[in-house]
Design a protein around this motif. Structure first.
Motif, PDB file in Angstrom:
ATOM      1  N   SER A   6      13.261   4.996  13.271  1.00 51.37           N
ATOM      2  CA  SER A   6      13.488   4.601  11.881  1.00 51.37           C
ATOM      3  C   SER A   6      14.964   4.756  11.495  1.00 51.37           C
ATOM      4  O   SER A   6      15.541   3.888  10.826  1.00 51.37           O
ATOM      5  N   GLN A   7      15.571   5.854  11.941  1.00 49.95           N
ATOM      6  CA  GLN A   7      16.988   6.067  11.640  1.00 49.95           C
ATOM      7  C   GLN A   7      17.854   5.019  12.317  1.00 49.95           C
ATOM      8  O   GLN A   7      18.850   4.548  11.740  1.00 49.95           O
ATOM      9  N   SER A   8      17.486   4.596  13.538  1.00 52.06           N
ATOM     10  CA  SER A   8      18.252   3.557  14.231  1.00 52.06           C
ATOM     11  C   SER A   8      18.176   2.232  13.485  1.00 52.06           C
ATOM     12  O   SER A   8      19.190   1.514  13.370  1.00 52.06           O
ATOM     13  N   LEU A   9      17.011   1.882  12.944  1.00 49.13           N
ATOM     14  CA  LEU A   9      16.888   0.649  12.168  1.00 49.13           C
ATOM     15  C   LEU A   9      17.671   0.731  10.864  1.00 49.13           C
ATOM     16  O   LEU A   9      18.299  -0.257  10.437  1.00 49.13           O
ATOM     17  N   ALA A  51      14.836   3.357   5.225  1.00 48.53           N
ATOM     18  CA  ALA A  51      13.625   3.268   6.041  1.00 48.53           C
ATOM     19  C   ALA A  51      12.622   4.324   5.579  1.00 48.53           C
ATOM     20  O   ALA A  51      12.980   5.466   5.325  1.00 48.53           O
ATOM     21  N   ASP A  52      11.377   3.913   5.463  1.00 51.40           N
ATOM     22  CA  ASP A  52      10.281   4.815   5.093  1.00 51.40           C
ATOM     23  C   ASP A  52       9.306   4.850   6.257  1.00 51.40           C
ATOM     24  O   ASP A  52       8.727   3.819   6.628  1.00 51.40           O
ATOM     25  N   CYS A  53       9.107   6.025   6.844  1.00 50.54           N
ATOM     26  CA  CYS A  53       8.260   6.174   8.036  1.00 50.54           C
ATOM     27  C   CYS A  53       7.026   6.990   7.673  1.00 50.54           C
ATOM     28  O   CYS A  53       7.140   8.090   7.115  1.00 50.54           O
ATOM     29  N   ALA A  54       5.846   6.447   7.997  1.00 49.50           N
ATOM     30  CA  ALA A  54       4.573   7.130   7.754  1.00 49.50           C
ATOM     31  C   ALA A  54       3.781   7.146   9.055  1.00 49.50           C
ATOM     32  O   ALA A  54       3.502   6.083   9.630  1.00 49.50           O
ATOM     33  N   THR A  95      14.574  -4.631   1.701  1.00 45.63           N
ATOM     34  CA  THR A  95      15.117  -5.952   2.029  1.00 45.63           C
ATOM     35  C   THR A  95      16.609  -6.056   1.714  1.00 45.63           C
ATOM     36  O   THR A  95      17.273  -6.959   2.219  1.00 45.63           O
ATOM     37  N   ARG A  96      17.125  -5.130   0.912  1.00 45.18           N
ATOM     38  CA  ARG A  96      18.553  -5.157   0.559  1.00 45.18           C
ATOM     39  C   ARG A  96      19.244  -3.915   1.095  1.00 45.18           C
ATOM     40  O   ARG A  96      18.617  -2.883   1.331  1.00 45.18           O
ATOM     41  N   GLN A  97      20.539  -4.054   1.275  1.00 49.11           N
ATOM     42  CA  GLN A  97      21.332  -2.945   1.781  1.00 49.11           C
ATOM     43  C   GLN A  97      21.501  -1.876   0.702  1.00 49.11           C
ATOM     44  O   GLN A  97      21.629  -2.184  -0.484  1.00 49.11           O
ATOM     45  N   ALA A  98      21.453  -0.632   1.136  1.00 49.98           N
ATOM     46  CA  ALA A  98      21.561   0.509   0.222  1.00 49.98           C
ATOM     47  C   ALA A  98      22.978   1.077   0.285  1.00 49.98           C
ATOM     48  O   ALA A  98      23.541   1.248   1.371  1.00 49.98           O
ATOM     49  N   GLU A  99      23.531   1.367  -0.908  1.00 48.38           N
ATOM     50  CA  GLU A  99      24.883   1.923  -1.001  1.00 48.38           C
ATOM     51  C   GLU A  99      24.889   3.046  -2.030  1.00 48.38           C
ATOM     52  O   GLU A  99      23.998   3.143  -2.891  1.00 48.38           O
TER      53      GLU A  99
END
Length: 364
Positions: free
Chosen positions: A9-12, A20-23, A49-53
């Motif tokens: 998830s961190q790599s994506l 990324a949200d991992c469950a 879907t959008r980049q986070a800043e």
């Protein structure tokens, strides 16, 4: 598994600049009772879907769309590969991370390539979906309850594993086809291995035969020791008699020339052995591979089967409906009375016998 899912998830998130949200999910006891695999531990990873800043105040803000959400036209204008190639790179990323963990635990490695890229004649199954999966599990749960009830009553019950959905029927056909192809390929592989072993044995026999033909035979005649060569002496004592006898026998064995008791094979025997080797080699040739069945053929076969079953069910339903209507309209017709005999046919009933005349006493 938890650390592996978090690393992927961190790599994506780093690759696309998103959140990324991992469950991580594990199969519940109820799912296992309904036919789910107890080893089905899996993770759901969702990406924005959008980049986070981060803004000046340290708050998270969403900016432009990530490159994973762009069309191939926009990706080409930005100098990026097509999304299909991007998916292959993501699969290779998962392969690298997963194989590192599998090596640590001594497990078999995985391959992110498709069956076709690996040269394997295997057709992938169709995605079931949530609705078809629920219907298949409901049917399996009903069958499992019937089996448990039968065992409680001391009876035997075999679970019906026939699919209830069209997708399930198609996947079953694909599974049976893959098992058949796998068995044929394994049989061909065993034949090739057996052929290699036979060739090694035949070559070894040829070498041994050539060595025997090239070995010279000892033609020195056997020399029988003469009795006059023995010296006449006084009879030995009982103590030395045994030792001298052993030395005598040993000396005679040493003086006897060695001769190899080997009969050279004839030319006819060698020719027969070579002919037999050629016949075995021709017989053990691997069978020609069967033509590959495409996915479209399997789907068309399954759809035709589903259509035939559906038509058969419709005909049975219409037949039952007509019988029900006939019983409701005129129930007497269902009794199937016997038809009256025809006029020209003679009656099969026996005629009544004439009654005997009444008795009268004689006159005097």
């Amino acid at each position: 598994m938890k650390q592996l899912a978090h690393d992927f998830s961190q790599s994506l998130a780093d690759r696309y600049g998103v959140i990324a949200d991992c469950a991580i999910h594990r199969p519940t006891e109820k799912e296992i009772e309904r036919g789910a695999d107890a080893r089905n531990f899996h993770a759901h990873i969702m990406l924005t879907t959008r980049q986070a800043e981060l803004d000046e105040n340290g708050n998270v803000t969403l900016g432009e769309k990530s490159t994973a959400e762009l069309s191939d036209t926009k990706r080409k204008a930005m100098g990026l590969p097509r999304m299909s190639d991007e998916i292959k790179e993501v699969r290779q990323l998962w392969e690298t991370l997963a194989n590192d963990k599998l090596l640590e635990h001594g497990q078999n490695l995985i391959d992110s390539r498709s069956y076709e890229d690996r040269g394997m004649n295997i057709e992938p199954q169709i995605k079931m979906g949530s609705v078809a999966t629920r219907l298949e599990r409901d049917k399996y749960e009903r069958e499992l309850n019937k089996k448990n009830k039968a065992e409680a009553e001391g009876e035997e019950y075999e679970i019906d594993r026939t699919p209830v959905t069209v997708v399930g029927t198609i996947n079953q056909i694909i599974k049976e086809r893959n098992e058949l192809v796998f068995n044929l390929e394994a049989l061909a592989k065993r034949k090739v291995e057996q052929q290699s072993d036979d060739e090694i044995i035949i070559e070894s026999r040829k070498t041994d035969t050539a060595d025997e033909l090239a070995t010279p035979f000892d033609t020195t005649p056997y020399k029988q020791p003469s009795p006059f060569d023995r010296r006449v002496t006084a009879p030995p004592s009982d103590k030395n008699k045994k030792n001298k006898s052993e030395e005598k026998s040993k000396t005679q064995e040493d003086d006897r020339p060695t001769q190899k008791q080997t009969t050279p094979p004839s030319g006819d025997a060698v020719a027969q052995a070579l002919a037999l080797a050629r016949a075995v080699k021709e017989q053990d040739k691997p069978a020609e591979p069967t033509p590959k069945q495409t996915k479209d053929d399997a789907i068309a076969q399954a759809l035709a089967l589903g259509k035939t079953l559906k038509e058969q069910q419709e005909r049975e339903k219409q037949k039952q409906e007509k019988q029900r209507q006939a019983i409701t309209t005129n129930p007497d017709e269902t009794l199937d009375p016997k038809p009256p005999p025809k006029a020209d046919e003679p009656s099969k009933t026996k005629p009544d016998k004439p009654s005997p005349p009444a008795w009268t006493p004689p006159r005097p």
